[in-house]
Design an enzyme around this catalytic site. Sequence first.
Site, PDB file in Angstrom:
ATOM      1  N   SER A 140       0.856  -1.188   0.000  1.00  0.00           N
ATOM      2  CA  SER A 140       0.000   0.000   0.000  1.00  0.00           C
ATOM      3  C   SER A 140       0.889   1.233   0.000  1.00  0.00           C
ATOM      4  CB  SER A 140      -0.875  -0.004   1.272  1.00  0.00           C
ATOM      5  OG  SER A 140      -1.502   1.239   1.476  1.00  0.00           O
ATOM      6  N   TYR A 153      -2.121  -0.533  10.419  1.00  0.00           N
ATOM      7  CA  TYR A 153      -2.143  -0.926   9.003  1.00  0.00           C
ATOM      8  C   TYR A 153      -0.821  -0.577   8.330  1.00  0.00           C
ATOM      9  CZ  TYR A 153      -3.777  -1.233   4.149  1.00  0.00           C
ATOM     10  OH  TYR A 153      -3.921  -1.561   2.820  1.00  0.00           O
TER      11      TYR A 153
END
Length: 243
Positions: A140, A153
Amino acid sequence: MGKQLDGKVVVITGAGRGQGAAEARSCAAAGARVVVTDVREDEGRAVAAELGDQGLYVRHDVADPASWATVVKEALRAFGTVSALVNNAALWRTAHVEQQRPADFEALLRVNLLGPFHGIQAVAPVLRAGGGGSIVNISSTAGLVGIPGHAAYGSTKFGLRGLTRSAALDLARDRIRVNSVHPGAIDTPMVAEAVAGRDWSHVPLGRMGRPEEVGELVLFLCSDASSYVTGSEFTVDGGMTTA
């Protein structure tokens, strides 16, 4: 891309919807047989059915090594080999670092980082036996830059970036390539509700990305067209992290 994946078998985790489903469709359109794995049985079966004889669904908990063993066994039973692995499955939860619950942090670690680690260990022997192959880890932009509310995350996605680089070196002599893909805001069910109505003018290309745009890059990395690419990071974010 034509039929660049003819004869290849690609395992894609979290492929029951969104980005993973788009990756599965792109690979199948390029000629691959695709093992669709997901904990969402109805959605996973639907995607595999859509791919016809090129698709196989296997229920899969990526945090469980025994579940990985089942995926590999079923892939070999149905298609005889595995040519590529796409570690796509992930959880996305946000919280201020002071409000982040340890249990949620651990859940993200198990799925987003330990899951790909288990996958590499499960699939590498099959790739080695076949003369090499490709592993694509879906990280990501939160694995490239700090983002508020993403302590857990982002930690998992930074970790996946490091796992990718180390595994690329460990497996290079076996002709197993390992690369990471770093999507930004992609219009998938996982994020759509959270970002509904948001202005995307801060993104240089002025919009969210489409799952298919990630899928085409994954297709390239699974194909022999990327045969001299390993340990690399590919950003799909409309230019957001370069602005």
